[in-house]
Design a protein around this motif. Structure first.
Motif, PDB file in Angstrom:
ATOM      1  N   ASN A 145       0.837  -1.202   0.000  1.00 55.11           N
ATOM      2  CA  ASN A 145       0.000   0.000   0.000  1.00 55.11           C
ATOM      3  C   ASN A 145       0.867   1.245   0.000  1.00 55.11           C
ATOM      4  O   ASN A 145       1.925   1.289   0.642  1.00 55.11           O
ATOM      5  N   VAL A 146       0.421   2.280  -0.683  1.00 55.04           N
ATOM      6  CA  VAL A 146       1.107   3.569  -0.650  1.00 55.04           C
ATOM      7  C   VAL A 146       0.054   4.666  -0.579  1.00 55.04           C
ATOM      8  O   VAL A 146      -1.041   4.542  -1.147  1.00 55.04           O
ATOM      9  N   LEU A 147       0.374   5.737   0.147  1.00 55.21           N
ATOM     10  CA  LEU A 147      -0.511   6.895   0.269  1.00 55.21           C
ATOM     11  C   LEU A 147       0.147   8.086  -0.416  1.00 55.21           C
ATOM     12  O   LEU A 147       1.363   8.275  -0.326  1.00 55.21           O
ATOM     13  N   LEU A 148      -0.668   8.895  -1.088  1.00 59.49           N
ATOM     14  CA  LEU A 148      -0.185  10.084  -1.778  1.00 59.49           C
ATOM     15  C   LEU A 148      -0.802  11.327  -1.148  1.00 59.49           C
ATOM     16  O   LEU A 148      -1.935  11.291  -0.675  1.00 59.49           O
ATOM     17  N   GLU A 150      -2.355  15.168  -1.684  1.00 52.16           N
ATOM     18  CA  GLU A 150      -3.183  15.750  -2.757  1.00 52.16           C
ATOM     19  C   GLU A 150      -2.320  16.233  -3.919  1.00 52.16           C
ATOM     20  O   GLU A 150      -2.632  15.982  -5.091  1.00 52.16           O
ATOM     21  N   GLU A 151      -1.230  16.913  -3.597  1.00 48.88           N
ATOM     22  CA  GLU A 151      -0.362  17.480  -4.620  1.00 48.88           C
ATOM     23  C   GLU A 151       0.260  16.387  -5.482  1.00 48.88           C
ATOM     24  O   GLU A 151       0.323  16.502  -6.706  1.00 48.88           O
ATOM     25  N   THR A 152       0.706  15.307  -4.839  1.00 48.72           N
ATOM     26  CA  THR A 152       1.328  14.211  -5.580  1.00 48.72           C
ATOM     27  C   THR A 152       0.303  13.470  -6.427  1.00 48.72           C
ATOM     28  O   THR A 152       0.578  13.079  -7.566  1.00 48.72           O
ATOM     29  N   ALA A 153      -0.893  13.269  -5.864  1.00 47.90           N
ATOM     30  CA  ALA A 153      -1.956  12.596  -6.617  1.00 47.90           C
ATOM     31  C   ALA A 153      -2.306  13.387  -7.876  1.00 47.90           C
ATOM     32  O   ALA A 153      -2.514  12.816  -8.955  1.00 47.90           O
ATOM     33  N   LEU A 154      -2.367  14.716  -7.743  1.00 47.44           N
ATOM     34  CA  LEU A 154      -2.661  15.561  -8.895  1.00 47.44           C
ATOM     35  C   LEU A 154      -1.543  15.473  -9.925  1.00 47.44           C
ATOM     36  O   LEU A 154      -1.798  15.442 -11.136  1.00 47.44           O
ATOM     37  N   VAL A 163      -7.218   6.429  -5.969  1.00 47.76           N
ATOM     38  CA  VAL A 163      -7.374   5.257  -5.096  1.00 47.76           C
ATOM     39  C   VAL A 163      -7.666   4.014  -5.939  1.00 47.76           C
ATOM     40  O   VAL A 163      -8.552   4.025  -6.810  1.00 47.76           O
ATOM     41  N   GLY A 164      -6.899   2.962  -5.671  1.00 42.81           N
ATOM     42  CA  GLY A 164      -7.051   1.714  -6.409  1.00 42.81           C
ATOM     43  C   GLY A 164      -6.119   1.592  -7.588  1.00 42.81           C
ATOM     44  O   GLY A 164      -5.954   0.492  -8.138  1.00 42.81           O
ATOM     45  N   LYS A 165      -5.495   2.701  -7.991  1.00 41.32           N
ATOM     46  CA  LYS A 165      -4.568   2.646  -9.118  1.00 41.32           C
ATOM     47  C   LYS A 165      -3.203   2.128  -8.657  1.00 41.32           C
ATOM     48  O   LYS A 165      -2.890   2.105  -7.465  1.00 41.32           O
ATOM     49  N   THR A 166      -2.385   1.729  -9.622  1.00 46.45           N
ATOM     50  CA  THR A 166      -1.099   1.102  -9.322  1.00 46.45           C
ATOM     51  C   THR A 166       0.050   1.979  -9.802  1.00 46.45           C
ATOM     52  O   THR A 166      -0.006   2.546 -10.896  1.00 46.45           O
ATOM     53  N   ILE A 167       1.076   2.082  -8.973  1.00 41.98           N
ATOM     54  CA  ILE A 167       2.319   2.745  -9.371  1.00 41.98           C
ATOM     55  C   ILE A 167       3.477   1.817  -9.027  1.00 41.98           C
ATOM     56  O   ILE A 167       3.317   0.889  -8.212  1.00 41.98           O
ATOM     57  N   SER A 168       4.626   2.047  -9.643  1.00 39.26           N
ATOM     58  CA  SER A 168       5.815   1.225  -9.375  1.00 39.26           C
ATOM     59  C   SER A 168       6.868   2.084  -8.694  1.00 39.26           C
ATOM     60  O   SER A 168       7.164   3.195  -9.161  1.00 39.26           O
ATOM     61  N   ILE A 169       7.412   1.581  -7.582  1.00 40.29           N
ATOM     62  CA  ILE A 169       8.430   2.311  -6.822  1.00 40.29           C
ATOM     63  C   ILE A 169       9.691   1.461  -6.760  1.00 40.29           C
ATOM     64  O   ILE A 169       9.631   0.266  -6.447  1.00 40.29           O
ATOM     65  N   ALA A 181      -3.613   3.422  -1.783  1.00 40.53           N
ATOM     66  CA  ALA A 181      -4.656   3.083  -0.813  1.00 40.53           C
ATOM     67  C   ALA A 181      -5.341   4.308  -0.225  1.00 40.53           C
ATOM     68  O   ALA A 181      -6.316   4.165   0.524  1.00 40.53           O
ATOM     69  N   GLY A 182      -4.873   5.492  -0.535  1.00 44.55           N
ATOM     70  CA  GLY A 182      -5.507   6.675   0.038  1.00 44.55           C
ATOM     71  C   GLY A 182      -4.816   7.959  -0.369  1.00 44.55           C
ATOM     72  O   GLY A 182      -3.713   7.948  -0.935  1.00 44.55           O
ATOM     73  N   VAL A 183      -5.480   9.070  -0.080  1.00 48.07           N
ATOM     74  CA  VAL A 183      -4.943  10.404  -0.370  1.00 48.07           C
ATOM     75  C   VAL A 183      -4.947  11.214   0.925  1.00 48.07           C
ATOM     76  O   VAL A 183      -5.975  11.287   1.620  1.00 48.07           O
ATOM     77  N   ILE A 184      -3.796  11.799   1.246  1.00 50.56           N
ATOM     78  CA  ILE A 184      -3.638  12.591   2.468  1.00 50.56           C
ATOM     79  C   ILE A 184      -3.706  14.074   2.115  1.00 50.56           C
ATOM     80  O   ILE A 184      -3.173  14.499   1.088  1.00 50.56           O
TER      81      ILE A 184
END
Length: 816
Positions: A145-148, A150-154, A163-169, A181-184
């Motif tokens: 799980n990773v949380l973003l 608002e600025e990063t999500a945008l 939420v529910g989308k996938t990224i690679s780190i 898993a969520g937006v802070i």
């Protein structure tokens, strides 16, 4: 009755429009400055207080004592620290480790260079960051799980729901899939903890070895926070640490290092300069106090204007007081009226000042590097109410009590004594001038120091330097990471060689002006624990940076021995060990592998000028010294960085060539670069911002003071019209009258300058003491500030003097 008071008050204000305008303008400016600086101070002193459990949240910091003058302290602690405290001390309710990791993030076809924050799964049980989307209870329970924010999500997904989308780190040498898993909510500006991506510490096992996570008590990395149970005394808890760490480290290690961690309340982090710094920059509380004092001084100067002008006009209002007393007015009624007039002026000024503050807030935010917002709430109401009370009492009390005390008989006979009022007026004007000269002198000293910071010879040439960080996988040990990085920088050096705008190229693990270099600790052959900074560089580093060799030679690219075992140290390293000649010697650590010092470089400022230059080791490979390291402390990942010196006047073209090479050799990766001179300047951002604010505040104080002097000179000249006329009739020239009537102001400024000297020296020496390298205050700044004050006063007073002196005697006698 109240209506009558208000009507009389407005009549008095409109009857003397110029003086009322001076009072209102001065007070409005003072109020605006007070409101803005109050917002700044409130922001500084409320850092981290938005957490509901803030009074129970403590950051753990590491402390070791290896002998005389060999103390070590850091806000970053070993990985085993948090779990050990939670498992062994019942007073600890939760522990949260926060570790920042430089990495790359893939979102579709785009690759971003980011900092990933890895946090304990109990993060939301300790801290009150607002989760806009997702479940606080389970958000960090899963490894992927990773949380973003608002600025990063945008930035990654635009307006789409992330939420529910996938990224690679990238973790270590490969990319791992993470589920959003969520937006802070964007992190507020007054938080010591900030991040853009947040993942669970369950990922530590992917990034670090089992030994690092459970046994490496002298390798520090994360910040660790603990939430204590209610009623726990942190000092009592710290008292349990020695026994605990004696058990965890073993008697020999504990006795040698005197390992003694400490606890720091989270709300103390931002303003505690004495505690070790962590991920977030620490602010100096003196800045808040200085700005607060400046705001009060400006407001005080505006209030002095009110009082001095009221005293100057007292004779004109004396008849009004006498007549009102004759017809039955009592003193309390007169006091009420005069304080009421002051309150009306203060209220008008309050509305104008609040409007000015709202309009000036964006500019002030830029000056202060803040993101302040106007709190239209009870806090603002309290601030405005307090300001109104202070201004009303200070500005209105003296005129009210003095004017109301005039005796009717004396007034009507025209024998009101003004000697005491003249003395008080001079004292008040003197105080105003002292404050103005003090602010001017402080501004000059600060400008000298800040200019010195920009111009000091740092031991290398900072001009036209661009630093480009290389993107490398996490995981390889230090020597392997350096090898991979320098291989990558070598490709760029070949690609950029001979390109337009490119002058010279080198590579190093650490640049200048960003985060601190890697600091290592080791025990020498005499058992003395020592620390030094380390930077891995290539053979071109010293000549490209224009550093000076004082002993021995530089690295040679073709010399395989240099790459394997040679090191270069600085003068501070040699001085600390008491050597005269260092070439041919070895670093006196019992556990270091085969190596040799081949040269000594002249001391250079690899840290800011707040700090004294300490020992430095330059290596081509960290291999020879890595085995002897007992402690490692770094906030800057030791990944090689490309350092390019551009040709003067070809900056844009040079950067364009670097970007072209990046797109060819690192296709898809985010291109980032910084100019070294900009990075160096950012080290002094808080002082530069303070200097800008003080400059503006000084200008406002001078303006307000000049308005007061202008009004006072106007009244003084009106009272001396007959004297000036008689002198002109007897043959006095305008120049002689100017000298005569300005003499008292010149003497007053000279006295005020002398009074301001010790005050300025005391304040500025306290500020300058924060710099290891600083200017001397000197007498020149006092002469210049006195000259500026004299010029401003003479321009202000001189205008009124000349205007009065140029009046025809017939007109003056008719006026009299």
């Amino acid at each position: 009755m109240l209506r009558s008071y208000i009507k009389i008050a407005f009549r008095a204000l409109t009857r003397s429009k110029a003086h009322s305008a001076i009072n209102i303008v001065g007070l409005s400016l003072g109020i605006a400055v007070c409101i803005l600086i109050t917002l700044f101070v409130r922001d500084e002193w409320t850092f981290d207080k938005f957490h509901s459990k803030a009074e129970r949240i403590y950051r753990v910091y590491a402390r070791e004592d290896w002998g005389e003058n060999q103390q070590f302290a850091s806000a970053n602690v070993p990985f085993p620290m948090g779990p050990a405290l939670k498992d062994n001390l019942p007073e600890v309710e939760y522990q949260v480790r926060l570790n920042k990791v430089g990495t790359q993030v893939k979102v579709g076809d785009n690759i971003y260079t980011e900092t990933l924050d890895v946090a304990g799964k109990d993060f939301f049980k300790v801290f009150d960051f607002k989760l806009l989307k997702g479940d606080r209870e389970t958000a960090l329970e899963k490894q992927d799980n990773v949380l973003l924010t608002e600025e990063t999500a945008l930035k990654y997904f635009g307006e789409a729901d992330p939420v529910g989308k996938t990224i690679s780190i990238q973790l270590n040498e490969k990319f791992e899939e993470f589920n959003v898993a969520g937006v802070i909510e964007n992190i507020r500006s007054n938080s010591s903890i900030s991040f853009s991506l947040l993942a669970s510490d369950l990922n530590f096992t992917r990034m670090f070895s089992e030994r690092t996570l459970t046994e490496a008590w002298f390798n520090i990395s994360p910040e660790t926070y603990v939430l204590l149970h209610e009623g726990t005394d942190p000092k009592v808890l710290e008292g349990k640490f020695p026994a605990l760490f004696r058990t965890l480290l073993g008697e020999d290690q504990y006795k040698q290092s005197k390992y003694a961690p400490g606890l720091q309340l989270i709300t103390d982090i931002h303003l505690d300069k004495d505690a070790p710094g962590g991920y977030a920059p620490v602010s100096d509380p003196k800045y808040s106090l200085i700005l607060g004092a400046i705001a009060l001084l400006i407001l005080f100067v505006a209030c002095i204007n009110f009082v001095t002008l009221s005293i100057g006009r007292s004779l004109k209002r004396a008849k009004e007081v006498g007549i009102r007393k004759v017809v039955g007015a009592v003193r309390t009624q007169l006091i009420t009226q005069f304080i009421g007039e002051a309150t009306i002026i203060a209220s008008i000024s309050m509305l104008i000042g609040l409007t000015l503050a709202v309009l000036a807030l964006p500019v002030f935010n830029e000056l202060a590097a803040k993101q302040l917002l106007f709190p239209f709430n009870s806090f603002l109401a309290v601030v405005l109410g307090v300001l109104l009370l202070i201004i009303g009492l200070i500005s209105g009390s003296y005129p009210a009590f003095v004017l109301s005390a005039f005796r009717p008989v004396a007034i009507l006979k025209g024998v009101v004594q003004s000697g005491n009022k003249q003395t008080l007026r001079k004292v008040l004007v003197g105080v105003q001038l002292v404050l103005s000269i003090f602010l001017i002198t402080c501004t000059l000293v600060m400008r000298n120091q800040l200019g010195f910071l920009q111009e000091k010879n740092l031991g290398f040439n900072k001009e036209q330097l661009v630093v480009v960080p290389m993107n490398l996988p996490r995981g390889p040990r230090l020597a392997e990471l350096a090898k991979l990085g320098f291989e990558k920088t070598e490709q760029f050096k070949v690609a950029l060689s001979g390109k337009p705008g490119i002058k010279e190229i080198c590579a190093a693990n650490h640049g200048f002006g960003s985060l601190a270099w890697m600091n290592i600790g080791y025990t020498d052959i005499k058992g003395v624990y020592r620390t030094t900074y380390v930077n891995a560089v290539d053979a071109d580093y010293i000549p490209v940076m224009k550093m000076e060799m004082v002993q021995g030679r530089n690295f040679e690219e073709a010399n395989t021995s240099d790459k394997r075992r040679s090191v270069i140290v600085n003068e501070a390293f040699v001085k600390e060990l008491g050597w005269d000649i260092a070439v041919g010697k070895k670093i006196p650590g019992a556990k270091f592998e085969d190596h040799e010092i081949i040269g000594v470089v002249k001391d250079f400022n690899y840290m800011s000028l707040y700090n004294k230059v300490g020992p430095v080791i330059l290596v081509m490979s960290p291999e020879p010294i890595s085995a002897g390291i007992e402690n490692i402390n770094t906030n800057d990942r030791p990944t090689p960085k490309l350092i390019v010196r551009l040709n003067p006047g070809e900056t844009a073209q040079g950067v364009e060539e670097i970007q072209k090479a990046w797109e060819k050799l690192a296709a898809g990766e985010e291109f980032k670069f910084t100019f070294v001179d900009d990075a160096l300047q950012s080290q002094y951002a808080s002082d530069l911002n303070l200097g800008k604010i003080v400059n503006v505040a000084t200008a406002l104080a001078i303006l307000i003071g000049s308005l007061g002097l202008y009004g006072l000179a106007s009244l003084a000249m009106q009272n001396r019209t007959k004297e000036i006329t008689i002198r002109k009739v007897l043959g006095a020239t305008q120049n002689s009258l100017l000298v005569l009537l300005s003499r008292e102001y010149i003497v007053l400024i000279a006295i005020c300058l002398l009074i301001s000297v010790p005050l300025t020296i005391y304040m500025m020496q306290a500020w300058l003491s924060t710099f290891e390298y600083r200017v001397n205050i000197g007498w020149l700044v006092f002469m210049v500030s006195g000259g500026i004050s004299l010029f401003i006063a003479m321009m202000t007073v001189g205008y009124q003097v000349l205007a009065t002196a140029s009046t025809q005697p017939a007109q003056s006698l008719k006026y009299e």
